[in-house]
Design a protein around this motif. Structure first.
Motif, PDB file in Angstrom:
ATOM      1  N   GLN A 651       0.854  -1.193   0.000  1.00  0.00           N
ATOM      2  CA  GLN A 651       0.000   0.000   0.000  1.00  0.00           C
ATOM      3  C   GLN A 651       0.897   1.254   0.000  1.00  0.00           C
ATOM      4  OE1 GLN A 651      -2.534  -0.421   3.439  1.00  0.00           O
ATOM      5  NE2 GLN A 651      -3.928  -1.833   2.381  1.00  0.00           N
ATOM      6  N   PRO A 652       1.453   1.577  -1.137  1.00  0.00           N
ATOM      7  CA  PRO A 652       2.411   2.707  -1.175  1.00  0.00           C
ATOM      8  C   PRO A 652       1.773   4.058  -0.889  1.00  0.00           C
ATOM      9  CG  PRO A 652       1.930   1.938  -3.391  1.00  0.00           C
ATOM     10  CD  PRO A 652       1.279   0.966  -2.462  1.00  0.00           C
ATOM     11  N   THR A 653       0.455   4.174  -1.007  1.00  0.00           N
ATOM     12  CA  THR A 653      -0.194   5.463  -0.739  1.00  0.00           C
ATOM     13  C   THR A 653      -0.573   5.621   0.727  1.00  0.00           C
ATOM     14  OG1 THR A 653      -2.356   4.512  -1.287  1.00  0.00           O
ATOM     15  CG2 THR A 653      -1.107   5.568  -3.074  1.00  0.00           C
ATOM     16  N   GLN A 654      -0.388   4.589   1.535  1.00  0.00           N
ATOM     17  CA  GLN A 654      -0.691   4.679   2.961  1.00  0.00           C
ATOM     18  C   GLN A 654       0.570   5.129   3.691  1.00  0.00           C
ATOM     19  OE1 GLN A 654      -3.419   4.243   4.680  1.00  0.00           O
ATOM     20  NE2 GLN A 654      -4.842   3.177   3.306  1.00  0.00           N
ATOM     21  N   VAL A 655       0.550   6.358   4.169  1.00  0.00           N
ATOM     22  CA  VAL A 655       1.732   6.925   4.799  1.00  0.00           C
ATOM     23  C   VAL A 655       2.016   6.297   6.157  1.00  0.00           C
ATOM     24  CG1 VAL A 655       0.462   8.786   5.945  1.00  0.00           C
ATOM     25  CG2 VAL A 655       2.880   9.114   5.317  1.00  0.00           C
ATOM     26  N   LYS A 656       0.999   5.707   6.776  1.00  0.00           N
ATOM     27  CA  LYS A 656       1.198   5.196   8.142  1.00  0.00           C
ATOM     28  C   LYS A 656       2.254   4.103   8.191  1.00  0.00           C
ATOM     29  CE  LYS A 656      -2.739   2.071   7.657  1.00  0.00           C
ATOM     30  NZ  LYS A 656      -4.067   1.695   8.168  1.00  0.00           N
ATOM     31  N   TRP A 657       2.354   3.248   7.120  1.00  0.00           N
ATOM     32  CA  TRP A 657       3.339   2.169   7.151  1.00  0.00           C
ATOM     33  C   TRP A 657       4.767   2.726   7.103  1.00  0.00           C
ATOM     34  CZ3 TRP A 657       0.465  -1.237   8.950  1.00  0.00           C
ATOM     35  CH2 TRP A 657      -0.801  -1.522   8.437  1.00  0.00           C
ATOM     36  N   THR A 677      14.584   8.432   6.565  1.00  0.00           N
ATOM     37  CA  THR A 677      13.261   7.897   6.230  1.00  0.00           C
ATOM     38  C   THR A 677      12.200   8.976   6.313  1.00  0.00           C
ATOM     39  OG1 THR A 677      13.942   5.764   7.152  1.00  0.00           O
ATOM     40  CG2 THR A 677      11.588   6.101   6.768  1.00  0.00           C
ATOM     41  N   TYR A 678      12.264   9.822   7.359  1.00  0.00           N
ATOM     42  CA  TYR A 678      11.301  10.919   7.476  1.00  0.00           C
ATOM     43  C   TYR A 678      11.440  11.894   6.313  1.00  0.00           C
ATOM     44  CZ  TYR A 678       9.699   9.614  12.167  1.00  0.00           C
ATOM     45  OH  TYR A 678       9.128   8.973  13.240  1.00  0.00           O
ATOM     46  N   LYS A 679      12.674  12.154   5.885  1.00  0.00           N
ATOM     47  CA  LYS A 679      12.874  13.052   4.746  1.00  0.00           C
ATOM     48  C   LYS A 679      12.255  12.470   3.474  1.00  0.00           C
ATOM     49  CE  LYS A 679      17.119  15.382   6.327  1.00  0.00           C
ATOM     50  NZ  LYS A 679      18.559  15.617   6.062  1.00  0.00           N
ATOM     51  N   ASP A 680      12.427  11.135   3.280  1.00  0.00           N
ATOM     52  CA  ASP A 680      11.809  10.494   2.099  1.00  0.00           C
ATOM     53  C   ASP A 680      10.290  10.589   2.169  1.00  0.00           C
ATOM     54  OD1 ASP A 680      14.290   9.846   1.126  1.00  0.00           O
ATOM     55  OD2 ASP A 680      14.302   7.809   1.995  1.00  0.00           O
ATOM     56  N   ILE A 681       9.758  10.420   3.373  1.00  0.00           N
ATOM     57  CA  ILE A 681       8.304  10.509   3.521  1.00  0.00           C
ATOM     58  C   ILE A 681       7.844  11.930   3.207  1.00  0.00           C
ATOM     59  CG2 ILE A 681       6.398  10.331   5.172  1.00  0.00           C
ATOM     60  CD1 ILE A 681       8.042   8.175   6.629  1.00  0.00           C
ATOM     61  N   PHE A 685       5.031  12.863   0.674  1.00  0.00           N
ATOM     62  CA  PHE A 685       3.808  13.420   1.259  1.00  0.00           C
ATOM     63  C   PHE A 685       4.149  14.765   1.916  1.00  0.00           C
ATOM     64  CE2 PHE A 685       3.671   8.800   1.470  1.00  0.00           C
ATOM     65  CZ  PHE A 685       2.497   8.522   0.764  1.00  0.00           C
ATOM     66  N   PRO A 686       4.345  15.826   1.133  1.00  0.00           N
ATOM     67  CA  PRO A 686       4.816  17.118   1.697  1.00  0.00           C
ATOM     68  C   PRO A 686       3.814  17.768   2.634  1.00  0.00           C
ATOM     69  CG  PRO A 686       4.220  17.345  -0.610  1.00  0.00           C
ATOM     70  CD  PRO A 686       4.163  15.883  -0.323  1.00  0.00           C
ATOM     71  N   GLU A 687       2.564  17.361   2.633  1.00  0.00           N
ATOM     72  CA  GLU A 687       1.569  17.983   3.491  1.00  0.00           C
ATOM     73  C   GLU A 687       1.252  17.146   4.718  1.00  0.00           C
ATOM     74  OE1 GLU A 687      -1.847  18.950   1.222  1.00  0.00           O
ATOM     75  OE2 GLU A 687      -0.816  20.450   0.005  1.00  0.00           O
ATOM     76  N   ASN A 688       2.053  16.146   5.007  1.00  0.00           N
ATOM     77  CA  ASN A 688       1.816  15.316   6.174  1.00  0.00           C
ATOM     78  C   ASN A 688       2.391  15.992   7.414  1.00  0.00           C
ATOM     79  OD1 ASN A 688       2.810  12.939   8.105  1.00  0.00           O
ATOM     80  ND2 ASN A 688       1.018  12.253   6.926  1.00  0.00           N
ATOM     81  N   GLY A 751      -4.915  10.386   6.881  1.00  0.00           N
ATOM     82  CA  GLY A 751      -6.209  10.128   6.263  1.00  0.00           C
ATOM     83  C   GLY A 751      -6.556  11.143   5.206  1.00  0.00           C
ATOM     84  N   GLN A 752      -5.908  12.317   5.204  1.00  0.00           N
ATOM     85  CA  GLN A 752      -6.156  13.299   4.164  1.00  0.00           C
ATOM     86  C   GLN A 752      -5.515  12.897   2.848  1.00  0.00           C
ATOM     87  OE1 GLN A 752      -4.573  16.868   5.758  1.00  0.00           O
ATOM     88  NE2 GLN A 752      -5.801  16.814   7.629  1.00  0.00           N
ATOM     89  N   ASN A 753      -4.534  12.029   2.902  1.00  0.00           N
ATOM     90  CA  ASN A 753      -3.776  11.706   1.699  1.00  0.00           C
ATOM     91  C   ASN A 753      -4.078  10.316   1.150  1.00  0.00           C
ATOM     92  OD1 ASN A 753      -2.354  14.160   2.041  1.00  0.00           O
ATOM     93  ND2 ASN A 753      -1.083  13.164   3.595  1.00  0.00           N
TER      94      ASN A 753
END
Length: 825
Positions: A651-657, A677-681, A685-688, A751-753
């Motif tokens: 699930q590449p669109t789920q940021v939680k993983w 890893t946080y930088k890659d996230i 997902f720049p709006e997370n 959940g917004q993304n």
């Protein structure tokens, strides 16, 4: 001279009635009862009369006999016949006519009549057998050997192969003892060769039945090499069969041919069977041309169904279309040699004739005729399905050719079955339109064919979720044949799909009344009872089905699921254990076992089954989630990283993983890897907001210059979030209910993304509650571990639906109710 001449008086006239008044006391029987002398003679002298001969005039002077009247009357014989011989020296003349009746030549006069020799007293006793004599011992031993051979054969027929072999061995030992005793007493020519042959042959047969092939071959060799056994060469057929079982095809063919050479041509049937064995062996070795030669010879000499079918297979293997057609026509033309059904129709009202016909309707001969006809139909249908797609440019044209050939033969009724099979072939090729068109051709046929076609049409429309059409054709199938259980089951399925479970249960019950072996109806009625929450009745249905289908994975799962609904986890676990013994690689069953053990508090067993489920199917998000949470709970964060990375790939669109991966790096002390890893996230997902919070905290603690940049972005995102929430509140026109903020939740902004599916949101509070902005991540390690711990709800077994077959779900139908019963074989 004249003195002796007496002249009759002239006055004396002849009296015609003279002499009639003369009284002869011989014929006076009235006073015989009172005649003492006569009664004494009857009592004492009846058996002492002299022998007589028939129809010979008497030459002797009759003997006077006294009577009660005192007169002496000469009697010719005791039977009214004259005696034929004088008595000489007290011995009567021999009579040859009655010698066999017990008379003797030297019978004394007056001796009693004793044809059975009873006066000689009882016969002397029989001489006692001398049980110690060699002949008697040999005779008893031979009898014992015959009994053992018979017992061995009976045990084999009863299926006790081990006992049969023991009896055969015992008979062999005793027979060798018998041969040695005979050699000592008589000449070798008097040895019973037939007994020796039967003992050896039975022993070899029992060895073969017990799969002791080496011993069987050795015993057969003893028989074959002995020149004293006539016709022993045909046993090489049995040896060839053993080599065939051992897959030693070259030797099997060799022995078959040797047996064929030693069997005379008058035994045509035996020779045909051996040639058929040779052809089958050639097929197994891939020598199809040699197999074709054998089967062609058989079809020319004595055609039969098996040889014809094998010939078609051989032509199919070599790809000869024209010869496939000719072989199919030969197969169709093989005579069945069975009586017609008209024989079993009573021609009159004669009760005796009707009783005889009823008796022979179900006798063994009738069953044999049914079996032969069923075998012929099976061969023809299989051959047609095999060659139809290859003998013409398309399989439809090939089926049409086969149908025309069948219609012109004695198997006319098979033409409709071939047409239905053509529709099924369209169905397998996903050509639903052609399948429907083909089946609609049978709407005007007879009731049996029409019912079968309508049943399949109902099945097709049911698969396409066109329940109205499915119900219409199910009604047509039921009206054509009210006793068709498959049609009733399909009708119940359409009613079930509309939510009328009670009515669906009635259709399933009627299908079971018509055919108690309709497992599809029994299975579906169990599902219906589950829908109606009648769990005891559902469990009863599935247990009955389990007694019929012992190793059915679907039935075992349903029983376990019913026990789970009845809140009996121990029974559910037991039945799931039986399920994984049948399908050990079923990932859903394994994960269900893990869920049940987890609910019981047995984490180690739950981990074992969840891990097995992941090993067989590493793409189940719920299993991955549980395993990752388990490793976090046990403080093995490095191992949890592997599972969360797997989840992020799925699930590449789920940021939680990805956030969980970074969190595991941070907990394990690898801050640099966590920062990367946080930088890659953040790039993805720049709006997370959660990712920016952790970036700010990490950069602050490490002392990086990017901290101001991330802090500015974080403030801007929080401001935008507040503005967005205010707009939402104003847009509701005071309808109330401000949405509660879930600050510090990794899943709140994610959940917004991404889409918030129900199963994707089932992370527990521990997993979602990551540290807030004002909380240092180092300050409370226990809290952070608790905050990241996943306590997932156990995944529910949901069998994925595939194109070929839907897997069973507790709320869904199984496709088994529309199984092979609906598709004509």
């Amino acid at each position: 001279m004249m003195q002796n001449v007496h002249l009759a008086p002239e006055t004396d006239e002849d009296d015609l009635y003279s002499g009639y008044n003369d009284y002869n006391p011989t014929y006076d029987t009235e006073e015989l009862e009172n005649d003492t002398a006569f009664q004494q003679a009857v009592r004492t002298s009846h058996g002492r009369r002299p022998p007589i001969t028939a129809k010979i005039p008497s030459t002797a002077v009759t003997r006077p006999i006294a009577t009660g009247y005192g007169s002496k009357i000469s009697l010719t014989s005791s039977m009214g016949r004259p005696m034929t011989g004088p008595i000489q020296d007290g011995v009567t003349r021999p009579m040859t006519a009655v010698r066999a009746a017990g008379f003797t030549k030297a019978a004394l006069r007056g001796s009693a009549f004793d044809p059975l020799g009873q006066s000689r007293g009882p016969a002397p006793p029989l001489e006692a057998k001398n049980e110690d004599s060699p002949e008697e011992k040999i005779r008893q031993l031979e009898k014992k050997v015959n009994e053992l051979v018979e017992e061995s054969c009976i045990a084999n027929s009863c299926g006790d192969l081990k006992l049969a072999l023991e009896k055969a061995k015992d008979a062999g030992r005793k027979e060798r003892v018998l041969v040695r005793q005979r050699e000592q007493v008589t000449t070798p020519e008097n040895i019973n060769l037939d007994l020796t042959y039967s003992v050896l042959f039975n022993l070899a047969s029992q060895y073969s039945a017990n799969e002791m092939y080496a011993e069987a071959l050795n015993t057969y060799q003893v028989i074959v090499k002995n020149k004293m056994f006539s016709n022993a060469g045909r046993l090489k057929v049995n040896m060839g069969n053993i080599y065939l079982k051992q897959r030693n095809y070259s030797k099997a063919i060799k022995f078959y041919r040797m047996a064929l050479d030693q069997i005379p041509s008058v035994h045509k049937e035996m020779r045909i069977k051996i040639m058929q064995n040779i052809g089958v062996t050639f097929i197994k070795t891939g020598q199809y041309s040699d197999a074709i030669n054998s089967f062609e010879h058989i079809m020319n000499m004595a055609p039969n169904l098996k040889a014809g079918f094998n010939l078609i297979l051989s032509y199919f293997a070599v790809g000869d279309r024209e010869k496939m057609k000719k072989a199919f026509q030969k197969l169709i033309a093989v005579p069945l040699e069975i009586d017609e059904d008209d024989k079993y129709i009573s021609p009159s009202d004669d009760p005796h004739t009707n009783l005889v016909i009823e008796a022979i309707k179900n006798d063994h001969l009738r069953h044999m005729e049914h079996e032969r006809k069923a075998m012929a139909e099976k061969y023809i249908m299989t051959a047609a399905k095999l060659i139809a797609p290859v003998i013409e440019t398309s399989f439809a044209v090939g089926y049409d050719w086969c149908v025309e050939v069948v219609k012109a033969s004695q198997y006319v009724e098979l033409a409709n079955d071939l047409e239905i099979n053509k529709a099924i072939t369209y169905l397998r090729q996903k050509d639903f339109n052609q399948a429907v068109e083909t089946l609609k051709m049978f709407e005007k046929k007879d009731s049996r064919v029409k019912s079968a076609a309508a049943t399949n049409l109902s099945f097709l429309y049911y698969l396409e979720n066109e329940f109205a059409q499915a119900s219409s054709y199910a009604d047509s199938a039921v009206n054509s044949d009210r006793y068709n259980p498959s049609a009733l089951t399909n009708k119940g399925n359409t009613v079930f799909a509309n939510g009328d479970y009670e009515k669906a249960a009635e259709f399933y019950k009627e299908a079971l009344r018509n055919d108690s072996s309709c497992t599809e109806a029994l299975y579906n009625i169990g599902l219906t009872y589950k829908k109606l929450n009648r769990l005891d009745e559902a469990l009863d249905c599935f247990l009955k089905l389990h007694a019929i289908l012992r190793n059915s994975a679907q039935v075992l799962y349903q029983i376990a699921n019913v026990y789970e609904l009845m809140e009996d986890p121990n029974q559910a676990i037991d039945w799931l254990m039986q399920l994984i013994s049948v399908v050990p690689t079923d990932c859903r069953a394994l994960s269900k076992l893990g869920e049940l053990y987890d609910s019981e508090g047995d984490k180690s067993q739950a981990f074992q089954y969840y891990y097995e489920s992941y090993r067989y199917f590493p793409s189940n998000i719920e299993v991955i989630e549980w395993l990752g949470a388990y490793y976090i709970d046990t403080q093995f964060c490095e191992k949890a990283i592997h599972y969360f990375e797997r989840a992020s790939l799925i699930q590449p669109t789920q940021v939680k993983w990805q956030l969980m991966v970074a969190s595991c790096f941070r907990r394990s002390g690898n801050y640099q890897k966590a920062l990367d890893t946080y930088k890659d996230i953040h790039k993805k997902f720049p709006e997370n907001v959660e990712c920016l919070r952790f970036l700010v905290r990490l950069c602050t603690d490490i002392g990086l210059k990017e901290v101001q940049e991330y802090a500015t972005k974080l403030k801007r995102l929080e401001k935008m979030k507040e503005i967005r929430e205010q707009r939402i509140k104003s847009g509701r026109d005071g309808s109330g209910g401000s949405r509660s903020k879930r600050e510090g939740s990794a899943g709140s902004d994610s959940g917004q993304n991404c889409s918030a599916s129900s199963k994707g949101e089932r992370l527990s509070a521990r997993l979602r509650a990551l540290p807030g902005t004002n909380e240092p991540y180092e300050s409370s390690s226990n809290k952070e571990i608790d905050a990241s711990y996943v306590d997932p709800l156990g995944p529910q077994i949901e069998r994925p639906k595939t194109a070929a077959k839907k897997r069973i779900d507790e709320d869904d139908f199984a496709d088994e109710e529309l199984g092979d019963d609906l598709l004509p074989e």
